[in-house]
Scaffold this active site. Structure first.
Site, PDB file in Angstrom:
ATOM      1  N   CYS A 133       1.020  -1.182  -0.065  1.00  0.00           N
ATOM      2  CA  CYS A 133       0.054  -0.129  -0.030  1.00  0.00           C
ATOM      3  C   CYS A 133       0.787   1.300  -0.059  1.00  0.00           C
ATOM      4  O   CYS A 133       1.448   1.835   1.115  1.00  0.00           O
ATOM      5  CB  CYS A 133      -1.082  -0.088   1.321  1.00  0.00           C
ATOM      6  SG  CYS A 133      -1.860   1.553   1.522  1.00  0.00           S
ATOM      7  N   CYS A 136      -0.505   4.059   2.310  1.00  0.00           N
ATOM      8  CA  CYS A 136      -0.144   3.740   3.587  1.00  0.00           C
ATOM      9  C   CYS A 136       1.407   4.062   3.862  1.00  0.00           C
ATOM     10  O   CYS A 136       1.740   4.702   4.890  1.00  0.00           O
ATOM     11  CB  CYS A 136      -0.526   2.503   4.037  1.00  0.00           C
ATOM     12  SG  CYS A 136      -2.016   1.776   3.714  1.00  0.00           S
ATOM     13  N   ASP A 137       2.168   3.558   3.074  1.00  0.00           N
ATOM     14  CA  ASP A 137       3.596   3.557   3.542  1.00  0.00           C
ATOM     15  C   ASP A 137       4.585   4.207   2.700  1.00  0.00           C
ATOM     16  O   ASP A 137       5.632   4.398   3.044  1.00  0.00           O
ATOM     17  CB  ASP A 137       4.045   2.221   3.442  1.00  0.00           C
ATOM     18  CG  ASP A 137       3.481   1.203   4.332  1.00  0.00           C
ATOM     19  OD1 ASP A 137       2.887   1.602   5.405  1.00  0.00           O
ATOM     20  OD2 ASP A 137       3.179  -0.027   4.237  1.00  0.00           O
TER      21      ASP A 137
HETATM   22  C1  FAD Z   1       0.525  -4.067   6.073  1.00  0.00           C
HETATM   23  C2  FAD Z   1      -0.753  -3.012   5.752  1.00  0.00           C
HETATM   24  C3  FAD Z   1      -0.370  -1.986   6.195  1.00  0.00           C
HETATM   25  C4  FAD Z   1      -1.648  -0.740   6.219  1.00  0.00           C
HETATM   26  N1  FAD Z   1      -1.238   0.592   6.587  1.00  0.00           N
HETATM   27  C5  FAD Z   1      -2.396   1.417   6.330  1.00  0.00           C
HETATM   28  C6  FAD Z   1      -2.033   2.754   6.851  1.00  0.00           C
HETATM   29  O1  FAD Z   1      -0.862   3.207   7.254  1.00  0.00           O
HETATM   30  N2  FAD Z   1      -3.324   3.783   6.930  1.00  0.00           N
HETATM   31  C7  FAD Z   1      -4.303   3.064   6.539  1.00  0.00           C
HETATM   32  O2  FAD Z   1      -5.397   4.040   6.447  1.00  0.00           O
HETATM   33  N3  FAD Z   1      -4.490   1.949   6.148  1.00  0.00           N
HETATM   34  C8  FAD Z   1      -3.659   0.918   6.353  1.00  0.00           C
HETATM   35  N4  FAD Z   1      -3.758  -0.298   5.685  1.00  0.00           N
HETATM   36  C9  FAD Z   1      -5.305  -0.583   5.243  1.00  0.00           C
HETATM   37  C10 FAD Z   1      -6.048  -0.902   6.212  1.00  0.00           C
HETATM   38  O3  FAD Z   1      -5.528  -1.725   7.176  1.00  0.00           O
HETATM   39  C11 FAD Z   1      -7.454  -1.329   5.693  1.00  0.00           C
HETATM   40  O4  FAD Z   1      -7.899  -0.324   4.847  1.00  0.00           O
HETATM   41  C12 FAD Z   1      -8.454  -1.561   7.038  1.00  0.00           C
HETATM   42  O5  FAD Z   1      -7.911  -2.419   7.839  1.00  0.00           O
HETATM   43  C13 FAD Z   1      -9.811  -2.195   6.339  1.00  0.00           C
HETATM   44  O6  FAD Z   1     -10.732  -2.493   7.375  1.00  0.00           O
HETATM   45  P1  FAD Z   1     -11.761  -3.439   7.221  1.00  0.00           P
HETATM   46  O7  FAD Z   1     -12.663  -3.110   8.574  1.00  0.00           O
HETATM   47  O8  FAD Z   1     -12.645  -3.171   6.097  1.00  0.00           O
HETATM   48  O9  FAD Z   1     -11.264  -4.809   7.284  1.00  0.00           O
HETATM   49  P2  FAD Z   1     -10.073  -5.428   7.916  1.00  0.00           P
HETATM   50  O10 FAD Z   1      -9.133  -4.572   8.495  1.00  0.00           O
HETATM   51  O11 FAD Z   1      -9.280  -6.423   6.670  1.00  0.00           O
HETATM   52  O12 FAD Z   1     -10.724  -6.442   9.034  1.00  0.00           O
HETATM   53  C14 FAD Z   1     -11.419  -7.567   8.358  1.00  0.00           C
HETATM   54  C15 FAD Z   1     -11.844  -8.281   9.467  1.00  0.00           C
HETATM   55  O13 FAD Z   1     -12.908  -9.360   9.162  1.00  0.00           O
HETATM   56  C16 FAD Z   1     -12.481 -10.514   9.828  1.00  0.00           C
HETATM   57  N5  FAD Z   1     -13.015 -11.643   8.758  1.00  0.00           N
HETATM   58  C17 FAD Z   1     -12.726 -12.058   7.796  1.00  0.00           C
HETATM   59  N6  FAD Z   1     -13.164 -13.036   7.188  1.00  0.00           N
HETATM   60  C18 FAD Z   1     -14.203 -13.568   8.238  1.00  0.00           C
HETATM   61  C19 FAD Z   1     -15.131 -14.230   8.688  1.00  0.00           C
HETATM   62  N7  FAD Z   1     -15.426 -15.261   7.509  1.00  0.00           N
HETATM   63  N8  FAD Z   1     -15.944 -14.430   9.684  1.00  0.00           N
HETATM   64  C20 FAD Z   1     -15.635 -13.631  10.558  1.00  0.00           C
HETATM   65  N9  FAD Z   1     -14.554 -12.566  10.502  1.00  0.00           N
HETATM   66  C21 FAD Z   1     -14.032 -12.621   9.336  1.00  0.00           C
HETATM   67  C22 FAD Z   1     -10.942 -10.414  10.123  1.00  0.00           C
HETATM   68  O14 FAD Z   1     -10.658 -11.148  11.279  1.00  0.00           O
HETATM   69  C23 FAD Z   1     -10.777  -8.972  10.552  1.00  0.00           C
HETATM   70  O15 FAD Z   1     -11.090  -8.845  11.933  1.00  0.00           O
HETATM   71  C24 FAD Z   1      -2.818  -1.284   5.887  1.00  0.00           C
HETATM   72  C25 FAD Z   1      -3.096  -2.386   5.519  1.00  0.00           C
HETATM   73  C26 FAD Z   1      -2.124  -3.463   5.511  1.00  0.00           C
HETATM   74  C27 FAD Z   1      -2.172  -4.976   5.060  1.00  0.00           C
END
Ligand code: FAD
Length: 312
Positions: A133, A136-137
């Site tokens: 990303c 992000c980084d």
């Molecule tokens: C390495 C890395 C660095 C990042 N750095 C940044 C940053 O600096 N700034 C920024 O804004 N964003 C950053 N991001 C992006 C950010 O993490 C995501 O945009 C954000 O976390 C998305 O949130 P979400 O709640 O949609 O999903 P996620 O954070 O992906 O959460 C998904 C959740 O769903 C759960 N889940 C999945 N499948 C199931 C299932 N079948 N049953 C029950 N639960 C399930 C998982 O356990 C998890 O808890 C980064 C991402 C990564 C990978």
């Protein structure tokens, strides 16, 4: 089988924010956390661009605070993974590994995982020079030398974004032409500090504590070379976590959940989606949290106004 007003699937920024709003609305939401409580952000040690924090914040602290805040108002967290769902009848049913959940309304916040190359050194150096990303980084690589892997729109966008920060950006593609839109390619080729490396694949990531080089192989000659590098951005796509909803709601070609533009409604009335699972564009913690809020408000409104008769 316990009957809940709202079941939220996923415990990232979208899930926790939806839980906070619904708990404050007295709807006692149940959050099924999945195998990654706190979500994808837990895969990076710090975050610099979540509003409200001047200094970088430890992601573990940020996600712990989101969880505690939701629980404080009455959200119930359950450690389980939803394997399949049945949205054909109301109330809806979510089948987990441990329990089965019956719900009047469901919010899907299961996120999307970046696709990785699966090469030696890549996972060990993730967060230490290897990223998926640039938004992000990218800021960690000001005036450094970085490379982006991929040939589609995302890879070109990432390279263009990084060209405004890094001293030099290489775009590494295993073929001789890009899949990205022509207009994006034009911008890319016009950018003076971007160099395209055609017909090359990354074989391994090198470095003790941080990435300092990659091993590149020419896909046509088979010759390999070591390339010194400060940062490597993998831009080969994302996989939305939608296996449990296959055949239940309408998905896009990339597997993400299709929602009504500007809203969080899915193809099934009473089922909402928020965060990266339904957002192939922005994919940020703050946008996921914002969509979690929207889903909670949409679900709350649906519960107060709708009846099962709206279900087809
Ligand atoms: C390495 C890395 C660095 C990042 N750095 C940044 C940053 O600096 N700034 C920024 O804004 N964003 C950053 N991001 C992006 C950010 O993490 C995501 O945009 C954000 O976390 C998305 O949130 P979400 O709640 O949609 O999903 P996620 O954070 O992906 O959460 C998904 C959740 O769903 C759960 N889940 C999945 N499948 C199931 C299932 N079948 N049953 C029950 N639960 C399930 C998982 O356990 C998890 O808890 C980064 C991402 C990564 C990978």
């Amino acid at each position: 089988m316990v009957h809940h007003k709202v079941v939220i699937i996923g415990s990232g920024p979208a899930g926790y924010t939806a839980a906070l709003y619904l708990a404050r609305a007295n709807l006692a939401p149940v959050v099924v956390t999945g195998t990654l409580p706190g979500g994808q952000l837990m895969m990076t040690p710090e975050i610099e661009n979540y509003p409200g924090f001047v200094a970088p914040i430890l992601t573990i602290n940020l996600m712990e605070a989101m969880r505690t805040q939701a629980e404080h108002f009455g959200a119930i967290l359950i450690s389980d993974t939803v394997l399949r769902t049945d949205f054909s009848h109301w109330p809806f049913v979510c089948y987990g590994e441990e329990n089965t959940y019956m719900a009047d309304t469901v919010i899907i916040a299961t996120g999307a995982m970046a696709r990785w190359l699966g090469i030696p050194g890549e996972s060990r150096l993730r967060g230490f020079g290897v990223s998926a990303c640039a938004t992000c980084d990218g800021a960690f690589f000001r005036n450094k030398t970085v490379a982006v892997v991929g040939g589609g729109n995302t890879a070109v966008d990432e390279a263009l974004f990084l060209s405004r920060l890094a001293a030099r950006v290489y775009l590494i593609h295993r073929r001789g032409t890009l899949r990205a839109e022509a207009v994006q390619q034009k911008r890319l080729f016009a950018c003076e500090n971007i160099t395209c490396l055609w017909n090359k694949r990354v074989v391994s990531c090198q470095g003790e504590k941080r990435l300092n080089a990659i091993l590149l192989e020419d896909t046509q000659t088979g010759l390999s070379e070591t390339m010194p590098l400060d940062g490597l951005f993998i831009a080969i796509g994302h996989a939305p976590a939608t296996e449990a909803f296959q055949g239940q709601i309408t998905l896009a070609h990339d597997g993400s959940i299709i929602t009504t533009p500007g809203k969080t409604h899915t193809s099934i009335p009473g089922v909402f989606a928020a965060g990266d699972v339904s957002d192939p564009i922005y994919r940020q913690a703050i946008t996921a949290a914002g969509q979690g809020c929207m889903a909670a408000l949409d679900a709350e409104q649906w519960l107060s106004k709708s009846s099962p008769s709206v279900l087809k």
